[in-house]
Motif scaffolding. Structure first.
Motif, short mmCIF file in Angstrom:
data_model
loop_
_atom_site.label_atom_id
_atom_site.label_comp_id
_atom_site.label_asym_id
_atom_site.label_seq_id
_atom_site.Cartn_x
_atom_site.Cartn_y
_atom_site.Cartn_z
N SER A 10 0.85 -1.20 0.00
CA SER A 10 0.00 0.00 0.00
C SER A 10 0.88 1.24 0.00
O SER A 10 1.78 1.38 0.83
N ARG A 48 -12.26 0.72 7.22
CA ARG A 48 -11.64 -0.53 6.76
C ARG A 48 -10.34 -0.33 5.97
O ARG A 48 -9.80 -1.28 5.44
N VAL A 50 -6.30 0.71 5.34
CA VAL A 50 -4.98 0.85 5.95
C VAL A 50 -4.37 2.14 5.39
O VAL A 50 -4.77 2.58 4.30
N PRO A 51 -3.44 2.75 6.08
CA PRO A 51 -2.80 2.35 7.33
C PRO A 51 -3.58 2.81 8.57
O PRO A 51 -4.27 3.81 8.54
N SER A 63 -3.17 8.07 6.71
CA SER A 63 -1.75 8.43 6.72
C SER A 63 -1.48 9.86 7.18
O SER A 63 -0.49 10.12 7.86
N THR A 64 -2.36 10.80 6.83
CA THR A 64 -2.11 12.19 7.22
C THR A 64 -2.32 12.36 8.73
O THR A 64 -1.49 12.98 9.41
N GLY A 163 -8.28 -2.76 -4.01
CA GLY A 163 -9.25 -2.39 -2.98
C GLY A 163 -10.22 -3.53 -2.80
O GLY A 163 -9.82 -4.69 -2.87
N TYR A 226 3.48 3.17 -6.96
CA TYR A 226 2.87 2.44 -8.06
C TYR A 226 3.35 2.92 -9.43
O TYR A 226 3.15 2.23 -10.43
N1 LIG Z 1 -6.77 8.71 2.87
C1 LIG Z 1 -6.27 7.43 3.30
C2 LIG Z 1 -6.27 6.49 2.11
C3 LIG Z 1 -5.94 5.06 2.51
C4 LIG Z 1 -6.13 4.06 1.38
O1 LIG Z 1 -6.55 4.40 0.25
N2 LIG Z 1 -5.79 2.80 1.69
C5 LIG Z 1 -5.91 1.73 0.73
C6 LIG Z 1 -4.58 1.02 0.56
S1 LIG Z 1 -3.37 2.07 -0.18
C7 LIG Z 1 -6.87 0.69 1.26
O2 LIG Z 1 -6.94 0.43 2.43
N3 LIG Z 1 -7.61 0.05 0.31
C8 LIG Z 1 -8.51 -1.00 0.60
C9 LIG Z 1 -9.95 -0.57 0.50
O3 LIG Z 1 -10.23 0.61 0.21
O4 LIG Z 1 -10.80 -1.43 0.72
C10 LIG Z 1 -4.87 7.63 3.90
O5 LIG Z 1 -4.29 8.70 3.76
O6 LIG Z 1 -4.37 6.72 4.58
#
Ligand SMILES: N[C@@H](CCC(=O)N[C@@H](CS)C(=O)NCC(=O)O)C(=O)O
Length: 293
Positions: A10, A48, A50-51, A63-64, A163, A226
């Protein structure tokens, strides 16, 4: 010890791992299983994705929010400059990386997955049965149901990127649905502009803002994962993915300054996690060393 609920693959998790390493904070990675594991994560954190960081009784999602929490609780070394102009620019670049680089990077990478069989194969861990990789690669046109069946067996690496899984993850042609060629081309054009800007910004200085790394550097470095998967041993991803990325961007000499800068940031600040067994077990049929004491 701090605990990071994450996917290894991720890019938002990578942004946080960079910050934890820079701040010299030891942490334990808890690899969430895409799909089923996200239910547990929901029970734990009320969402649901991560992180998620657990620090004693504190639980922080996103993350922020994690970056700001860490900066407050563990201020040294700082990732937010004191100087008002520099701080403003840091916050702006971080938000730009989260929105533009992260989302376009994901779209462009899935476009590459759809279009390039070799790149597609690289997503499978080495131990994936050859028959399954072949099935995904050779998926016939009318195999929608079969596609969904196969999707439920897609490698976790890929599920983490796509996702929510599966349902209609694979289209009839075996490509990941919802990432049409126009969306992919637009994402690549935006990324080309971003990479040009970043290469220009970094052509005469070591960091994006000031003479120390900031949140902006770690966000940009992590969220560009990516576009081109880093070759760094700090990342425990399938070997075949390392150094690979979106054709036309990852291999474009015009962005060498940027990717060299990112390699150096990895070398200088990302740490290798010694506690976790590698996911890259040897390929099928390859003789394995057995040591007998
Ligand atoms: N705004 C969130 C975005 C987090 C995000 O997009 N996480 C993705 C992995 S990079 C995730 O958990 N995807 C699985 C899903 O959405 O079900 C952040 O800054 O952490």
């Amino acid at each position: 010890m701090l605990e990071l609920y994450q996917f290894e693959l991720s890019h938002f998790s990578e942004k946080v791992r960079f910050i934890l390493d820079y701040k010299n904070l030891p942490y334990r990675k808890i690899e969430v299983t895409p799909g089923i594991g996200q239910l547990d994560l929901f029970r734990l954190s009320g969402q649901r994705q991560v992180p998620v960081l657990k620090d004693g009784d504190d639980l922080i999602a996103g993350s922020t929010a994690i970056a700001f929490y860490l900066e407050k609780k563990y201020p040294d070394p700082a990732i937010l400059p004191i100087n008002a102009q520099q701080r403003a620019l840091t916050l702006m670049l971080e938000e730009w990386a989260d929105a533009s680089i992260a989302l376009n990077g994901r779209t462009a990478m899935i476009g590459a997955f759809n279009q390039a069989p070799e790149f597609r194969k690289a997503f499978f861990p080495n131990q994936t049965p050859a028959a399954l990789t072949k099935l995904v690669n050779d998926l016939p046109d009318a195999a929608r149901n079969l596609g969904n069946l196969v999707a439920s067996n897609l490698p976790n690496a890929l599920k983490a990127v796509v996702g929510a899984v599966p349902g209609d993850v694979l289209s009839a042609g075996g490509a990941i649905a919802g990432f049409g060629s126009e969306a992919v081309a637009a994402a690549k054009a935006d990324l080309a502009q971003n990479l040009e800007a970043l290469s220009l910004m970094l052509s005469e200085k070591p960091y994006l803002i000031g003479d120390q790394p900031t949140l902006a550097d770690f966000a940009v470095a992590g969220l560009s994962m990516y576009i081109k998967f880093p070759a760094s041993p700090a990342l425990d991803i399938p070997m075949g993915l390392k150094g690979q990325g979106v054709p036309g961007l990852a291999d474009n000499p015009a962005y060498k300054t940027f990717f060299d800068w990112r390699d150096k940031l990895y070398l200088d600040y990302r740490k290798i996690d010694e506690t976790r067994p590698p996911v890259n077990t040897p390929a099928e049929g390859v003789p394995q060393k057995i040591s007998i004491d």
